[in-house]
Design a protein around this motif. Structure first.
Motif: not given
Length: 85
Positions: A56-73
């Protein structure tokens, strides 16, 4: 300051990552009610980082984002493994 956030499904990580690892994570991780998390994407990854969260961090880093929101929906992210729990 404006920071970007990637929204992923909680199905993209294991129950153990959510229910055990994130509670003691060495970076900012906050529960989002009963069904998710807000997780900061650190630049220095810890040695004990679970593989599912590293993906997940790899995807986030490639997208240039600072945060991930994990949501069941949220929709499961294509290309990441899914864990049904």
């Amino acid at each position: 300051m404006i920071e970007r956030m990637l929204v992923l499904s909680t199905a993209n990580v294991t129950a153990e990552t959510c229910n055990v690892y994130l509670h003691a994570a060495p970076f900012a991780a906050f529960e989002k009610g009963d069904y998710g998390w807000f997780v900061y994407v650190p630049t220095d990854l810890p040695d004990d980082l679970p593989a599912d969260l590293a993906d997940c961090f790899d995807v986030a880093s490639r997208a240039g984002v600072d945060w991930i929101m994990l949501d069941r929906d949220a929709q499961e992210y294509p290309g990441l493994p899914t864990y049904h729990w």
